[in-house]
Write a protein that holds these residues in place. Structure first.
Motif, PDB file in Angstrom:
ATOM      1  N   ILE A   1      -4.322  -5.692  -2.713  1.00 28.74           N
ATOM      2  CA  ILE A   1      -4.171  -4.244  -2.652  1.00 28.74           C
ATOM      3  C   ILE A   1      -4.768  -3.695  -3.941  1.00 28.74           C
ATOM      4  CG2 ILE A   1      -2.483  -2.342  -2.628  1.00 28.74           C
ATOM      5  CD1 ILE A   1      -2.405  -3.923  -0.059  1.00 28.74           C
ATOM      6  N   GLN A   2      -5.579  -2.665  -3.824  1.00 25.57           N
ATOM      7  CA  GLN A   2      -6.061  -2.017  -5.039  1.00 25.57           C
ATOM      8  C   GLN A   2      -4.988  -1.053  -5.538  1.00 25.57           C
ATOM      9  OE1 GLN A   2      -9.744  -0.241  -3.591  1.00 25.57           O
ATOM     10  NE2 GLN A   2     -10.857  -1.611  -4.985  1.00 25.57           N
ATOM     11  N   VAL A   3      -4.640  -1.195  -6.815  1.00 29.43           N
ATOM     12  CA  VAL A   3      -3.722  -0.267  -7.458  1.00 29.43           C
ATOM     13  C   VAL A   3      -4.586   0.553  -8.415  1.00 29.43           C
ATOM     14  CG1 VAL A   3      -1.606   0.010  -8.784  1.00 29.43           C
ATOM     15  CG2 VAL A   3      -1.859  -1.961  -7.249  1.00 29.43           C
ATOM     16  N   VAL A   4      -4.715   1.852  -8.088  1.00 26.82           N
ATOM     17  CA  VAL A   4      -5.711   2.704  -8.730  1.00 26.82           C
ATOM     18  C   VAL A   4      -5.058   3.752  -9.616  1.00 26.82           C
ATOM     19  CG1 VAL A   4      -7.627   4.300  -8.294  1.00 26.82           C
ATOM     20  CG2 VAL A   4      -7.248   2.350  -6.757  1.00 26.82           C
ATOM     21  N   ARG A   5      -5.533   3.820 -10.843  1.00 29.49           N
ATOM     22  CA  ARG A   5      -5.194   4.889 -11.789  1.00 29.49           C
ATOM     23  C   ARG A   5      -6.507   5.495 -12.249  1.00 29.49           C
ATOM     24  NH1 ARG A   5      -1.147   2.530 -16.221  1.00 29.49           N
ATOM     25  NH2 ARG A   5      -2.861   3.367 -17.437  1.00 29.49           N
ATOM     26  N   PRO A   6      -6.474   6.671 -12.839  1.00 25.79           N
ATOM     27  CA  PRO A   6      -7.733   7.272 -13.297  1.00 25.79           C
ATOM     28  C   PRO A   6      -8.507   6.386 -14.276  1.00 25.79           C
ATOM     29  CG  PRO A   6      -6.003   8.920 -13.318  1.00 25.79           C
ATOM     30  CD  PRO A   6      -5.344   7.600 -13.010  1.00 25.79           C
ATOM     31  N   ASP A   7      -7.790   5.586 -15.078  1.00 26.03           N
ATOM     32  CA  ASP A   7      -8.452   4.787 -16.107  1.00 26.03           C
ATOM     33  C   ASP A   7      -8.756   3.346 -15.701  1.00 26.03           C
ATOM     34  OD1 ASP A   7      -5.683   4.301 -16.069  1.00 26.03           O
ATOM     35  OD2 ASP A   7      -5.694   3.588 -18.139  1.00 26.03           O
ATOM     36  N   ARG A   8      -8.213   2.891 -14.550  1.00 23.47           N
ATOM     37  CA  ARG A   8      -8.471   1.497 -14.154  1.00 23.47           C
ATOM     38  C   ARG A   8      -8.053   1.250 -12.710  1.00 23.47           C
ATOM     39  NH1 ARG A   8      -3.580  -1.258 -13.947  1.00 23.47           N
ATOM     40  NH2 ARG A   8      -1.955  -0.345 -15.227  1.00 23.47           N
ATOM     41  N   THR A   9      -8.598   0.177 -12.155  1.00 26.27           N
ATOM     42  CA  THR A   9      -8.215  -0.305 -10.824  1.00 26.27           C
ATOM     43  C   THR A   9      -7.859  -1.779 -10.957  1.00 26.27           C
ATOM     44  OG1 THR A   9      -9.641   1.262  -9.680  1.00 26.27           O
ATOM     45  CG2 THR A   9      -8.999  -0.717  -8.459  1.00 26.27           C
ATOM     46  N   VAL A  10      -6.698  -2.148 -10.425  1.00 24.77           N
ATOM     47  CA  VAL A  10      -6.240  -3.532 -10.442  1.00 24.77           C
ATOM     48  C   VAL A  10      -6.269  -4.057  -9.011  1.00 24.77           C
ATOM     49  CG1 VAL A  10      -4.248  -5.036 -10.887  1.00 24.77           C
ATOM     50  CG2 VAL A  10      -4.751  -3.132 -12.438  1.00 24.77           C
ATOM     51  N   GLU A  11      -6.845  -5.234  -8.811  1.00 28.64           N
ATOM     52  CA  GLU A  11      -6.761  -5.919  -7.521  1.00 28.64           C
ATOM     53  C   GLU A  11      -5.504  -6.780  -7.571  1.00 28.64           C
ATOM     54  OE1 GLU A  11      -8.738  -5.751  -4.825  1.00 28.64           O
ATOM     55  OE2 GLU A  11     -10.247  -4.431  -5.680  1.00 28.64           O
ATOM     56  N   GLN A  12      -4.459  -6.343  -6.881  1.00 30.82           N
ATOM     57  CA  GLN A  12      -3.158  -7.012  -6.960  1.00 30.82           C
ATOM     58  C   GLN A  12      -2.907  -7.848  -5.717  1.00 30.82           C
ATOM     59  OE1 GLN A  12      -0.689  -7.045  -9.554  1.00 30.82           O
ATOM     60  NE2 GLN A  12      -0.178  -8.742  -8.189  1.00 30.82           N
ATOM     61  N   LEU A  13      -2.706  -9.149  -5.894  1.00 24.44           N
ATOM     62  CA  LEU A  13      -2.338 -10.018  -4.784  1.00 24.44           C
ATOM     63  C   LEU A  13      -0.885  -9.766  -4.416  1.00 24.44           C
ATOM     64  CD1 LEU A  13      -2.917 -12.364  -2.820  1.00 24.44           C
ATOM     65  CD2 LEU A  13      -2.186 -13.928  -4.665  1.00 24.44           C
ATOM     66  N   VAL A  14      -0.632  -9.562  -3.133  1.00 20.52           N
ATOM     67  CA  VAL A  14       0.715  -9.361  -2.614  1.00 20.52           C
ATOM     68  C   VAL A  14       0.854 -10.098  -1.289  1.00 20.52           C
ATOM     69  CG1 VAL A  14       0.982  -7.074  -3.679  1.00 20.52           C
ATOM     70  CG2 VAL A  14       0.127  -7.247  -1.340  1.00 20.52           C
ATOM     71  N   ALA A  15       2.063 -10.224  -0.835  1.00 19.47           N
ATOM     72  CA  ALA A  15       2.325 -10.603   0.547  1.00 19.47           C
ATOM     73  C   ALA A  15       2.934  -9.368   1.192  1.00 19.47           C
ATOM     74  CB  ALA A  15       3.274 -11.786   0.640  1.00 19.47           C
ATOM     75  N   VAL A  16       2.200  -8.778   2.106  1.00 18.83           N
ATOM     76  CA  VAL A  16       2.657  -7.586   2.803  1.00 18.83           C
ATOM     77  C   VAL A  16       3.633  -8.023   3.894  1.00 18.83           C
ATOM     78  CG1 VAL A  16       1.954  -5.622   4.201  1.00 18.83           C
ATOM     79  CG2 VAL A  16       0.473  -6.427   2.358  1.00 18.83           C
ATOM     80  N   VAL A  17       4.766  -7.340   3.972  1.00 19.17           N
ATOM     81  CA  VAL A  17       5.785  -7.649   4.964  1.00 19.17           C
ATOM     82  C   VAL A  17       5.877  -6.478   5.930  1.00 19.17           C
ATOM     83  CG1 VAL A  17       8.236  -8.130   5.326  1.00 19.17           C
ATOM     84  CG2 VAL A  17       7.053  -9.097   3.338  1.00 19.17           C
ATOM     85  N   GLY A  18       5.891  -6.763   7.197  1.00 18.39           N
ATOM     86  CA  GLY A  18       6.005  -5.728   8.211  1.00 18.39           C
ATOM     87  C   GLY A  18       6.557  -6.290   9.504  1.00 18.39           C
ATOM     88  N   LEU A  19       6.627  -5.446  10.515  1.00 12.17           N
ATOM     89  CA  LEU A  19       7.174  -5.831  11.812  1.00 12.17           C
ATOM     90  C   LEU A  19       8.570  -6.434  11.663  1.00 12.17           C
ATOM     91  CD1 LEU A  19       3.969  -7.439  13.364  1.00 12.17           C
ATOM     92  CD2 LEU A  19       4.869  -5.159  13.823  1.00 12.17           C
ATOM     93  N   VAL A  20       9.338  -5.886  10.722  1.00 11.78           N
ATOM     94  CA  VAL A  20      10.692  -6.371  10.483  1.00 11.78           C
ATOM     95  C   VAL A  20      11.591  -5.749  11.550  1.00 11.78           C
ATOM     96  CG1 VAL A  20      12.593  -6.506   8.846  1.00 11.78           C
ATOM     97  CG2 VAL A  20      10.221  -6.571   8.013  1.00 11.78           C
ATOM     98  N   ALA A  21      12.228  -6.607  12.323  1.00 11.11           N
ATOM     99  CA  ALA A  21      13.002  -6.110  13.457  1.00 11.11           C
ATOM    100  C   ALA A  21      14.176  -7.024  13.756  1.00 11.11           C
ATOM    101  CB  ALA A  21      12.110  -6.019  14.695  1.00 11.11           C
ATOM    102  N   VAL A  22      15.277  -6.408  14.115  1.00 11.09           N
ATOM    103  CA  VAL A  22      16.419  -7.115  14.674  1.00 11.09           C
ATOM    104  C   VAL A  22      16.633  -6.537  16.065  1.00 11.09           C
ATOM    105  CG1 VAL A  22      18.908  -7.545  14.491  1.00 11.09           C
ATOM    106  CG2 VAL A  22      17.468  -7.570  12.432  1.00 11.09           C
TER     107      VAL A  22
END
Length: 188
Positions: free
Chosen positions: A69-90
């Motif tokens: 995920i790109q984390v963007v600020r006016p002075d820099r952009t960081v490419e941040q590795l994440v594990a995206v979680v979704g489709l959470v359901a009971v």
């Protein structure tokens, strides 16, 4: 023995996808047609699935996908590795039974298995307390840009600013970079 099972996406057979799709249809009735037949995803297809099964099939489910995920600020952009979680359901008939806490532990185990710095998810107000209770930390209001599942307008980008949560996995929460989130694709 753990109550959950972690599956690699390629290990699921058509019957497994059909059971997950049935649970997602029941849990997300406001998305008619999204989980028809054996279609067990709505946006980006998960890499891992965390499920809890009972006598009638999949009682709880979450999808997980590693991505930058790109984390963007006016002075820099960081490419941040994440594990995206979704489709959470009971499944509705199991809600309130404590199975959500067990699913949360399974999600944490899946994130540990992937050894990512952080888990990341977005959610609405009614479930934010649940995520806080299982260790997720809410980001301050943060703009996030992602592509929804939209076959009619595939270039559409959603701008959402509230309800983003991070779960520290291999890095502490204070190492999360601040800025706008640019997914450059769909959520799970």
């Amino acid at each position: 023995m753990t109550p959950w099972t972690i599956y690699r996406e390629g290990a699921l057979d058509p019957a497994g996808h059909a059971q997950i799709a049935a649970t997602l249809r029941a849990a997300f009735p406001t998305y008619p047609g999204a989980f028809e037949g054996r279609r067990s995803w709505a946006g980006a297809r998960p890499e891992l699935r965390v499920t809890i099964n009972d006598d009638t099939g999949v009682a709880a489910h979450a999808g997980v996908l590693r991505r930058f995920i790109q984390v963007v600020r006016p002075d820099r952009t960081v490419e941040q590795l994440v594990a995206v979680v979704g489709l959470v359901a009971v499944r509705p008939d199991r809600q309130g039974s404590g199975i959500g806490r067990q699913l949360g532990a399974g999600i944490a185990a899946a994130l540990d298995e992937l050894a990512v710095p952080f888990g990341l998810l977005g959610c609405n107000e009614p479930v934010r307390g649940y995520y806080r209770s299982i260790g997720w930390q809410q980001l301050p209001p943060t703009r996030s840009f992602y592509c929804p599942l939209d076959v009619e307008d595939p270039a559409r980008v959603v701008d959402s600013s509230d309800g983003w949560f991070v779960l520290p996995v291999t890095e502490p929460f204070d190492r999360w970079p601040d800025g706008d989130l640019h997914w450059n694709g769909a959520q799970v």
